[in-house]
Scaffold this motif. Structure first.
Motif, short mmCIF file in Angstrom:
data_model
loop_
_atom_site.label_atom_id
_atom_site.label_comp_id
_atom_site.label_asym_id
_atom_site.label_seq_id
_atom_site.Cartn_x
_atom_site.Cartn_y
_atom_site.Cartn_z
N UNK A 195 -3.59 -1.29 -14.81
CA UNK A 195 -4.78 -1.21 -15.66
C UNK A 195 -5.58 0.05 -15.39
N UNK A 196 -5.45 0.61 -14.19
CA UNK A 196 -6.26 1.76 -13.82
C UNK A 196 -5.52 3.09 -13.92
N UNK A 197 -4.26 3.06 -14.34
CA UNK A 197 -3.55 4.32 -14.57
C UNK A 197 -4.24 5.01 -15.74
N UNK B 5 -6.94 7.53 -4.87
CA UNK B 5 -5.92 7.81 -5.89
C UNK B 5 -5.64 6.52 -6.63
N UNK B 6 -5.92 6.51 -7.93
CA UNK B 6 -5.67 5.33 -8.74
C UNK B 6 -4.21 4.93 -8.74
N UNK B 7 -3.96 3.65 -8.89
CA UNK B 7 -2.60 3.11 -8.92
C UNK B 7 -1.83 3.74 -10.08
N UNK B 8 -0.66 4.26 -9.80
CA UNK B 8 0.13 4.98 -10.81
C UNK B 8 1.23 4.12 -11.44
N UNK B 9 1.24 2.82 -11.15
CA UNK B 9 2.28 1.97 -11.73
C UNK B 9 2.23 2.05 -13.25
N UNK B 10 3.37 1.89 -13.88
CA UNK B 10 3.47 2.02 -15.33
C UNK B 10 2.48 1.12 -16.06
N UNK C 267 -10.58 5.01 9.87
CA UNK C 267 -10.84 5.80 11.08
C UNK C 267 -9.66 5.77 12.04
N UNK C 268 -8.79 4.79 11.91
CA UNK C 268 -7.58 4.73 12.74
C UNK C 268 -6.42 5.49 12.12
N UNK C 269 -6.65 6.08 10.94
CA UNK C 269 -5.62 6.90 10.32
C UNK C 269 -4.73 6.19 9.33
N UNK C 270 -5.10 4.98 8.93
CA UNK C 270 -4.31 4.26 7.94
C UNK C 270 -4.75 4.64 6.53
N UNK C 271 -3.81 4.57 5.59
CA UNK C 271 -4.13 4.58 4.17
C UNK C 271 -4.20 3.12 3.76
N UNK C 272 -5.07 2.81 2.81
CA UNK C 272 -5.22 1.42 2.37
C UNK C 272 -4.91 1.35 0.89
N UNK C 273 -3.86 0.60 0.54
CA UNK C 273 -3.45 0.45 -0.85
C UNK C 273 -3.87 -0.93 -1.34
N UNK C 274 -4.64 -0.95 -2.41
CA UNK C 274 -5.01 -2.20 -3.07
C UNK C 274 -4.18 -2.26 -4.35
N UNK C 275 -3.21 -3.15 -4.38
CA UNK C 275 -2.30 -3.24 -5.53
C UNK C 275 -3.08 -3.39 -6.82
N UNK C 276 -2.71 -2.60 -7.81
CA UNK C 276 -3.36 -2.65 -9.11
C UNK C 276 -4.64 -1.84 -9.18
N UNK C 277 -5.13 -1.34 -8.04
CA UNK C 277 -6.35 -0.52 -8.04
C UNK C 277 -6.03 0.90 -7.60
N UNK C 278 -5.50 1.06 -6.40
CA UNK C 278 -5.16 2.39 -5.92
C UNK C 278 -5.15 2.46 -4.41
N UNK C 279 -5.02 3.68 -3.90
CA UNK C 279 -4.92 3.92 -2.47
C UNK C 279 -6.09 4.75 -1.98
N UNK C 280 -6.67 4.31 -0.87
CA UNK C 280 -7.76 5.02 -0.23
C UNK C 280 -7.21 5.69 1.03
#
Length: 148
Positions: free
Chosen positions: A118-120, A110-115, A69-82
């Motif tokens: 596990x979730x790519x 958006x799922x984590x796109x790292x090479x 609600x404050x306008x941040x994106x939240x990235x959880x490494x290995x999972x993705x970005x909300x």
């Protein structure tokens, strides 16, 4: 390794080009609650009990909503970005555009796109094991064979 159960279904939309074709969808077991998830996490050899895990998850949920609600994106490494996705109605001018033009707001993932994530998509698909469930006619056929 567990298998993802796939249920077959036929497209029954008569005016569709795909009418009569068979497709698959995930046949979910159930929706797990926060408590269920916490018990599951605590069984994976963690030093934290399920009530400690639950406290962390509950705090995470509160902070997650606040930060979005404050306008941040939240990235959880290995999972993705909300992040937030907004849909609006157009206005005739910049001056006329306001809160009344906002149709809806929803959480986007958006799922984590790292090479090696596990979730790519390619890796996630490669690691999945599937079980195609028989449709109703196949089940009836199996039951008939078992009765003989």
């Amino acid at each position: 390794m567990a298998k993802l159960r796939i249920k077959k279904y036929v497209n029954q939309v008569k005016n569709s080009k795909m009418f009569g074709k068979w497709y698959g969808r995930v046949n979910y077991n159930e929706t797990l609650s926060t408590d269920d998830l916490c018990r599951h996490i605590s069984k994976h050899g963690t030093i934290y009990t399920s009530d400690v895990v639950k406290g962390v998850i509950e705090r995470f949920v509160l902070c997650f909503e606040e930060l979005l609600h404050e306008g941040y994106k939240i990235k959880l490494d290995g999972l993705g970005t909300f992040s937030l996705k907004m849909s609006t109605w157009g206005a005739e001018s910049a001056e006329e555009f306001g809160v009344q033009n906002i149709k809806h707001l929803q959480v986007k993932f958006n799922g984590d796109k790292k090479k090696f994530s596990e979730y790519a998509s390619p890796t996630f698909m490669k690691n999945a094991r599937f079980e195609i469930e028989p449709d109703a006619s196949e089940k009836e056929k199996e039951q008939g064979e078992n009765e003989d």
